[in-house]
Design an enzyme around this catalytic site. Structure first.
Site, mmCIF file in Angstrom:
data_model
loop_
_atom_site.group_PDB
_atom_site.id
_atom_site.type_symbol
_atom_site.label_atom_id
_atom_site.label_comp_id
_atom_site.label_asym_id
_atom_site.label_seq_id
_atom_site.Cartn_x
_atom_site.Cartn_y
_atom_site.Cartn_z
ATOM 1 N N LEU A 63 0.721 -1.045 -0.103
ATOM 2 C CA LEU A 63 -0.012 -0.075 -0.034
ATOM 3 C C LEU A 63 0.891 1.266 0.043
ATOM 4 O O LEU A 63 0.305 2.445 -0.211
ATOM 5 C CB LEU A 63 -0.880 0.121 1.311
ATOM 6 N N ASP A 304 0.368 -9.278 -5.040
ATOM 7 C CA ASP A 304 1.689 -8.670 -4.771
ATOM 8 C C ASP A 304 1.751 -7.271 -5.604
ATOM 9 O O ASP A 304 2.525 -6.669 -6.025
ATOM 10 C CB ASP A 304 3.116 -9.406 -5.348
HETATM 11 O O1 DOR Z 1 8.476 -6.715 -7.632
HETATM 12 C C1 DOR Z 1 8.418 -6.766 -6.363
HETATM 13 N N1 DOR Z 1 8.067 -5.530 -5.842
HETATM 14 N N2 DOR Z 1 8.789 -7.592 -5.543
HETATM 15 C C2 DOR Z 1 8.874 -7.379 -4.337
HETATM 16 O O2 DOR Z 1 8.811 -8.374 -3.470
HETATM 17 C C3 DOR Z 1 8.595 -6.130 -3.637
HETATM 18 C C4 DOR Z 1 7.680 -5.496 -4.768
HETATM 19 C C5 DOR Z 1 7.851 -3.907 -4.050
HETATM 20 O O3 DOR Z 1 7.644 -3.463 -2.989
HETATM 21 O O4 DOR Z 1 7.874 -2.827 -4.985
HETATM 22 ZN ZN ZN Z 2 8.168 -10.008 -2.346
#
Ligand code: DOR
Ligand code: ZN
Length: 424
Positions: A63, A304
């Site tokens: 977020l 994610d």
């Molecule tokens: O691609 C990703 N972005 N993998 C992650 O583990 C963290 C995330 C991010 O916080 O942007």
């Molecule tokens: Zn991750």
């Protein structure tokens, strides 16, 4: 306030319900499920032609607030969740400051309260996610975190990780781990393989993920802790979890729509827009992820959701940040990739996005029983539409799925008996 949701096909995987039923809600709770319900005072919502399912539970969302409000705020992220049919989400702690103490948990919960989304901030494993000193797990648990994780920053110190598992086990908290060996992946942009070769870039090898999963499985077995592998992306990774489960190790895992929909080839077409950690892999990996979803090795579908600004994502592939947004497209991508292809029954797809993640975290969510919170998503499973990032309510427009035709459209999202999203 009463709602009578009439004439929908109610699919509640946890109770094995798949039937044309009416749902009566009152004061934020489901009070009755049945055929031909009436209630004079209730506002009627016509759900004919729609599926009524439990509100989606997304246990992996970034977020960005506090600290990275240009990428997303709690308010905009929650609006995106509502538009995607998500009513409960776990917010990752890689904010600034990190969610490593009760004050930040309270701050995020306070911002989430008016949104209608049930936001559960995960607590960081280490102070500032620096991988050196464990946070106060007991205090974080008291503040309400459902799990601990340093997601975004793989944990490298095994003595520390073992101690984290012992303490998490004592408190009954799951540890969610981003499995990639940091030394092997550095800040590399793509999977190590054909595409990294073609682009002449160093790659993030599959083995970096698999070693970390193997290590976590062994530590979980050693400590008795519960470890959940975040966003699993490789065939061997799935196999390691499959074998560990068969041995009785307390390990579960999740994957995301990008890993069962796209391959590393997407990076050749879309550059930084297809950059994500772990990276998009090969067709064989994609198929293994689908098989893992089908045979129960993979326990949850998460997004994610990782918003970044347009400026950040406009950088060259080696310099752009990793991540893609997902909240507004996850249900459609799961239905399109898994259900409409005949790979999984609808009930199983929904279980992976509702009851199963809720159960992993011990949440009283993700099902539609009488007396439960009236958290629902009403969607048309067949409606074809084209993903348009310009329509997103998330601040993040970083999706590799822009322009893709998908099937399955959210019409209403209801959280604790309130309509928090309605199409159009
Ligand atoms: O691609 C990703 N972005 N993998 C992650 O583990 C963290 C995330 C991010 O916080 O942007
Ligand atoms: Zn991750």
């Amino acid at each position: 306030m009463q709602f009578l949701i009439r004439g929908g096909r109610v699919v509640d995987p946890a109770h094995g319900i798949d039937d044309k039923l009416d749902i009566l809600t009152d004061g934020g709770k489901i009070v009755r499920l049945g055929k031909g319900l009436t209630a004079d005072a209730a506002q009627v919502l016509d759900a004919s032609g729609l599926i009524a399912a439990p509100g989606l539970v997304d246990m992996h969302v970034h977020l960005r607030e506090p600290g990275f409000e240009a990428k997303e705020t709690v308010a905009t992220g929650c609006a995106a969740a509502a538009r995607g049919g998500v009513t409960t989400l776990v917010a990752m702690p890689n904010t600034r400051p990190a969610t490593d103490c009760p004050d930040i948990v309270k701050l995020v919960c306070g911002k989430a309260a008016p949104t209608g989304i049930n936001v559960l901030p995960a607590g960081a494993v280490t102070v500032g996610q620096k991988g050196q000193q464990l946070t106060d797990f007991a205090a974080l648990k008291t503040a309400g975190v459902p799990a601990l994780t340093d997601d975004g920053v793989p944990i490298q110190n095994l003595a520390l990780l073992r101690r984290a598992m012992q303490e998490a086990k004592a408190l009954g908290l799951p540890l969610l781990d981003h499995c990639e060996d940091r030394d092997m992946v550095q800040n590399y942009a793509v999977n190590e393989g054909e595409v990294s070769k073609r682009l002449d870039l160093p790659g993030r090898p599959a083995i970096a993920e698999e070693l970390q999963i193997m290590r976590d499985v062994m530590l979980a077995e050693d400590t008795g802790a519960y470890v959940h592998v975040c966003h699993i992306s490789t065939a061997k990774g799935v196999d390691i979890v499959r074998q560990a489960k068969a041995r009785g190790v307390h390990v579960t895992c999740e994957t995301c729509p990008q890993y069962f929909t796209l391959t590393e080839e997407e990076v050749l077409r879309q550059g930084a827009m297809a950059r994500v950690n772990p990276p998009l892999r090969t067709q064989a990996d994609l198929e293994a992820i689908r098989a893992g979803l089908a045979d129960g090795t993979i326990d949850a579908i998460v997004t994610d959701h990782a918003p970044h600004t347009a400026e950040e994502k406009a950088k060259l592939l080696p310099d752009a940040p990793s991540g893609m947004v997902g909240l507004e497209t996850s249900l459609a991508l799961a239905l399109t990739g898994l259900y409409h292809t005949g790979l999984l029954p609808l009930r199983r797809v929904l279980a992976l996005m509702t009851a199963s993640p809720a159960a992993l975290l011990g949440l009283d969510k993700g099902t539609l029983g009488e007396g439960r919170d009236a958290d629902l998503v009403l969607f048309d499973p067949d409606r074809e539409w084209v993903i348009d990032k310009e329509q997103f309510v998330s601040k993040g427009r970083n999706t590799p799925f822009h322009g893709r035709t998908v099937r399955g459209k959210v019409k209403y999202t209801i959280s604790r008996g309130m309509i928090i999203y309605q199409e159009g």
